[in-house]
Structure formats: C-alpha cells, structure tokens
Design a protein around this motif. Structure first.
Motif, mmCIF file in Angstrom:
data_model
loop_
_atom_site.group_PDB
_atom_site.id
_atom_site.type_symbol
_atom_site.label_atom_id
_atom_site.label_comp_id
_atom_site.label_asym_id
_atom_site.label_seq_id
_atom_site.Cartn_x
_atom_site.Cartn_y
_atom_site.Cartn_z
ATOM 1 N N GLY A 54 -7.743 -16.586 3.463
ATOM 2 C CA GLY A 54 -8.435 -15.517 4.185
ATOM 3 C C GLY A 54 -8.575 -14.275 3.336
ATOM 4 N N ARG A 55 -9.071 -13.232 3.957
ATOM 5 C CA ARG A 55 -9.245 -11.988 3.215
ATOM 6 C C ARG A 55 -7.905 -11.284 3.081
ATOM 7 N NH1 ARG A 55 -9.419 -7.504 6.605
ATOM 8 N NH2 ARG A 55 -9.653 -7.999 8.791
ATOM 9 N N ARG A 56 -7.809 -10.439 2.087
ATOM 10 C CA ARG A 56 -6.562 -9.708 1.836
ATOM 11 C C ARG A 56 -6.430 -8.547 2.811
ATOM 12 N NH1 ARG A 56 -3.275 -11.811 -1.752
ATOM 13 N NH2 ARG A 56 -4.193 -12.802 -3.550
ATOM 14 N N SER A 57 -5.207 -8.303 3.214
ATOM 15 C CA SER A 57 -4.917 -7.174 4.092
ATOM 16 C C SER A 57 -4.750 -5.904 3.254
ATOM 17 C CB SER A 57 -3.618 -7.437 4.856
ATOM 18 O OG SER A 57 -2.528 -7.438 3.944
ATOM 19 N N VAL A 58 -4.619 -4.778 3.929
ATOM 20 C CA VAL A 58 -4.194 -3.558 3.253
ATOM 21 C C VAL A 58 -2.796 -3.872 2.722
ATOM 22 C CG1 VAL A 58 -3.580 -1.124 3.581
ATOM 23 C CG2 VAL A 58 -5.525 -2.100 4.821
ATOM 24 N N PRO A 59 -2.470 -3.500 1.486
ATOM 25 C CA PRO A 59 -1.143 -3.835 0.952
ATOM 26 C C PRO A 59 -0.014 -3.401 1.899
ATOM 27 C CG PRO A 59 -2.528 -2.996 -0.787
ATOM 28 C CD PRO A 59 -3.295 -2.804 0.506
ATOM 29 N N SER A 60 0.871 -4.334 2.177
ATOM 30 C CA SER A 60 1.962 -4.095 3.126
ATOM 31 C C SER A 60 2.863 -2.955 2.688
ATOM 32 C CB SER A 60 2.787 -5.369 3.286
ATOM 33 O OG SER A 60 1.975 -6.403 3.750
ATOM 34 N N VAL A 110 -1.302 -1.035 14.101
ATOM 35 C CA VAL A 110 -1.056 -1.799 15.328
ATOM 36 C C VAL A 110 -0.807 -3.266 14.976
ATOM 37 C CG1 VAL A 110 -2.074 -2.574 17.510
ATOM 38 C CG2 VAL A 110 -2.477 -0.237 16.706
ATOM 39 N N ASP A 111 -1.652 -3.817 14.111
ATOM 40 C CA ASP A 111 -1.523 -5.213 13.700
ATOM 41 C C ASP A 111 -0.203 -5.458 12.973
ATOM 42 O OD1 ASP A 111 -2.644 -7.939 13.229
ATOM 43 O OD2 ASP A 111 -2.554 -7.283 11.136
ATOM 44 N N MET A 112 0.176 -4.536 12.101
ATOM 45 C CA MET A 112 1.439 -4.710 11.355
ATOM 46 C C MET A 112 2.626 -4.699 12.310
ATOM 47 S SD MET A 112 3.048 -5.263 8.586
ATOM 48 C CE MET A 112 2.784 -4.640 6.960
ATOM 49 N N ARG A 113 2.626 -3.782 13.280
ATOM 50 C CA ARG A 113 3.727 -3.764 14.251
ATOM 51 C C ARG A 113 3.785 -5.063 15.047
ATOM 52 N NH1 ARG A 113 2.368 1.738 14.537
ATOM 53 N NH2 ARG A 113 0.980 1.403 16.298
#
Length: 188
Positions: A54-60, A110-113
């Motif tokens: 998939g596509r890359r997320s914002v760096p964690s 929100v997604d990270m939480r």
C-alpha cells in the motif's frame, strides 16, 4: 497502508536545526526532543501497526513526536497539525525538518491512536516518554490514588513543567480519566 520511513538529515541550508540551534534553549522540550529524536521513536517501533503493501503513511516517528508535543501543549488534533506545519520549533523537535516540510491532515493522529489502541502495545508512546523522563531524573513516584500510580515532578525548570504536564496528561488518558484536569499531588 505501509509504515512511512523518516528521512535522515535534510538540506543543511533549509533545515530548522540551523535556525533553532542558537535560538532554542538547550533545556527546552524542543531541544531535548531534537537531540533524542531518532532514539525515542524509531520507525521500526511502529512497524506492527501497518501492512507491507500500500501507500506509505506519514512517518510514525514524526506522528509520535507530534502526539507528545500535542499533549504537552494541550492542542487539539487540528491545532497540533497546524503547529507542526507552521511552527519552526515543532519542526526542529521532530528531527530538524526543513522549513517547507509539509504538514499532514489531522485524521492521521486519529488513525494512529486507533492503530495503537488495537495493537498489542497500545501504551508504547507513553512508556517511552515516561522512561525518557525517568532516565533524565525528572520523574518520581509520589502518590497513589485509587491504586493508580501518579507521577509528579518538582517544577524547577520550564522543561520539567512541560514534561510533568505531558506525562500527567498521558497517565490520565491511559487510565481513561479523560481530558479533565488532575489535581496537584505533590510539592512544586
């Protein structure tokens, strides 16, 4: 969605580090996070939250530090993203990002939480932050309320005050107390 990878040091002429190093107090939360950036929240720490396609997320690593600064400064998700986008100190704290480093939408927080909550280690950001404060000698066990340990710090410097506020807020969130204020539990 794949885990985003944090870029190393960027263009030295455009980095916020060259601007902030002499302007930000060495004991400020921004300077401490800048110095410890790559060791606190490495991207690998969050690899279990993402798929391999998939596509890359914002760096964690960036998202985790924005979440820490968000809690310390008491910002909403939208305010935190705005501060990361426009506040040089936030970009400095997140590894010396370049001044034109783009922000991201507030729903990333929100997604990270949500990803953290569904994981086997939902408190990893809290635990790393708490351990860093303990190893710096900034936190001690002072009081027990309802068998839940609360951590308090004697406020002798600005950074201590900021860390205490952040850790207390994270402890409240971890225990499900909500976003209400917690009464003082010790001197300072």
């Amino acid at each position: 969605m794949m885990v985003g990878l944090t870029q190393g040091q960027g263009d030295p002429l455009r980095t916020t580090a060259s601007f902030c190093d002499d302007r930000v107090a060495k004991d400020s939360i921004y300077a401490v996070l800048h110095r410890e950036y790559f060791s606190l929240f490495p991207d690998e720490m969050f690899a279990d939250l993402f798929t391999h396609v998939g596509r890359r997320s914002v760096p964690s690593m960036i998202v985790a530090l924005v979440m820490v600064l968000q809690r310390i400064e008491g910002c909403s998700d939208r305010e935190a993203v705005d501060r990361f986008t426009f506040d040089t100190r936030w970009k400095y704290a997140t590894g010396g990002r370049s001044i034109d480093c783009p922000g991201f939408v507030h729903t990333v927080l929100v997604d990270m939480r949500a990803r953290l909550a569904a994981s086997d280690a939902p408190d990893r950001i809290f635990e790393v932050t708490l351990e860093a404060a303990k190893s710096a000698g900034l936190v001690g066990r002072k009081h027990v309320l309802g068998s839940t340990p609360l951590y308090d710090v004697v406020a002798t410097m600005d950074i201590v005050t900021l860390l205490r506020s952040g850790i207390r807020g994270l402890a409240c969130r971890r225990q499900g107390v909500g976003s209400g204020a917690v009464g003082r539990t010790g001197p300072g």
